[in-house]
Design a protein around this motif. Sequence first.
Motif, short mmCIF file in Angstrom:
data_model
loop_
_atom_site.label_atom_id
_atom_site.label_comp_id
_atom_site.label_asym_id
_atom_site.label_seq_id
_atom_site.Cartn_x
_atom_site.Cartn_y
_atom_site.Cartn_z
N PRO A 175 0.81 -1.23 0.00
CA PRO A 175 0.00 0.00 0.00
C PRO A 175 0.83 1.27 0.00
O PRO A 175 0.31 2.36 -0.15
CB PRO A 175 -0.83 -0.12 1.29
N ASN A 178 1.77 2.75 -5.48
CA ASN A 178 0.65 2.34 -6.33
C ASN A 178 0.99 2.32 -7.82
O ASN A 178 0.10 2.17 -8.63
CB ASN A 178 -0.56 3.24 -6.10
N MET A 244 -6.75 0.41 -5.26
CA MET A 244 -6.42 0.78 -3.88
C MET A 244 -6.19 -0.50 -3.08
O MET A 244 -6.97 -1.45 -3.17
CB MET A 244 -7.56 1.59 -3.27
N LYS A 246 -5.69 -2.23 0.76
CA LYS A 246 -5.99 -2.03 2.18
C LYS A 246 -5.83 -3.37 2.89
O LYS A 246 -5.84 -4.43 2.25
CB LYS A 246 -7.41 -1.50 2.37
N THR A 264 -11.05 1.40 -8.44
CA THR A 264 -11.42 2.81 -8.30
C THR A 264 -11.75 3.39 -9.68
O THR A 264 -11.68 2.69 -10.70
CB THR A 264 -10.26 3.61 -7.67
#
Length: 601
Positions: A175, A178, A244, A246, A264
């Motif tokens: 994370p 990107n 994204m 997480k 996204t």
Amino acid sequence: MLPELTAGALDLIMNGTEVENPVFQILGHKRLASSSTGERYRLLVSDGVKSNSFTMLATQLNNLITDNILSEHSIVRINRYALSMVNNGGTQRRVMVILNIEVLVPGNEVGVVLGDVNSENAKSEEVANHAANKPNVVSQKPAAPAPAPKPTQNNNLNDSISSGINTTPIIALSPYQNRWVIKARVAIKSPIRTWSNSRGEGKLFSMDLLDESGEIRCTAFREQCDQFYDMIEIGEVYYISRCMLKPANKQFNNLKNDYEMTLTNDSEVIVCNEENEKIPNLQFNFMPISVIETTPKDELLDVLGIVKSFSDVQNLIARTTGRELKKRDVNIVDESNNMVSVTLWGQQAVDCDWSTNSVIAIKGAKIGEYQGGKNLSLVASSMLQVDPDIPQAHKLRGWFRTVGANTESRSLSTTNASSGMNVQWVTFQEADENKFGHQDHPSYFICKATVNLIRSENVLYKACPSEGCRKKVVDQSNGMYKCEKCQREFPNFIYRLVATANLVDWTGNEWATAFNEDAEILMKASAQELGELNEKHKDTFLEKIGAAAFKSYIFKLRYRMENFNDENKLKATIVNIQPINYKEYTEHLLNKIQELADIKK
């Protein structure tokens, strides 16, 4: 003679150049904070010229540390690695993730640090200091100049796409950066699910992605759900970027990855039209059915079983929404000779046309508990395959044909009156004589009994309409009903049943409590129907309750000692009701006669 280290390889790798099978020396390791999939280890490696601690060991190789195989001073060959970017004090820094490593010489056979090592980060890296301050560090120059490392153009895990961007292995995703592209196969794609709550409404679908290095779950919400669902096909390979990352929610995700992805507005998904034989298909981590008995509720696991029996499709009405639901229970068994019930819902329950020797493989089945037994169900992320062409399935089918089909299995579930928890047939007199329920734990048994009467007082109550909440609501006398548990007020409620029934068999009688679903079976009416009758047609309501008398069933009962007002009292609860299977009941009676008469079968 010791193998030569690949001098200069660390500089080339950390500058983005691929080096084929470099040989390094392990100078130390450091355990990082634990994660949901286990510990992570950071290595200090040397190429004889420089050392570097921006090296991570893939979690599936942790045993090399815990078993002391990658000991200090070991000489190793890196057969496969991947690069990832991390934020190091505001600076983007490459990290080498080791995916496959081979120990050429154990550390105890080397005993010294090879080469003239200059650690580029010894001042800032604790693990580097730890190794550099060792008293037995000596300088040893190679007998001959080390061959220059050969850059390679391609790597199985770093294939390039037309834009020139190298792909990143799933295991190397972080994370903290990107700018990556993964090349992965879609192993699972869930149906689109919708939701509606106080915060709004929406829809989503998820997919499980695989490459050579590992697996990860990817979820699309709302607009991304519309954009990508139709184009994504199970089994196809895609380039995916700009998602994204997480931490993974391990309550609903049993994949071996600390992270999960979300699509996204910027995400890109491109079909890969190249040969992709090296990218695996759906991976299973099968667990024996026997472990389900001791595994906590709500855990997810992969299971392989062969169908031994299944029920007809049942039509149910959801208490909260009033929607019609379809359900089917399938009993599967494996070589442990344990059987568990798998619940299928909706169209999947209707469409299954399996025979009683079909092999089914389930990825991510959810463990449930019901009436003292364990069961499995499929959640949105689960994947089911029928008769998969895998060695484990062929082996299981062979066992079933020769042994399993003709052997009585031990059931972990309560799919019928006599299954689950290996409970025994007992009369009320025998339960009393053997002090059932007087121990520190509840006692379960099954019996054939007849309903003598059901008390009409307090058989109905007004309950919270929230899904999963069964608490009684308080009438606020203003058209609203308050649930003390949810701390919310509602303009409506739902009716629920708590029936106190007197059951009799040929040896005695017992007062037992039946809760909503079982009480509906006794009175052959839903709680909502009975509630409306109680409001509008009291006499008909009482007749409906009275009509439940003098009906016989197979009951599964639980006896438990409870304390009420400082007084211990034995409480009987109906945990399952089934119509009488006269063949099964007759077999029980014959066995009982043979036992009493001491007749051997």
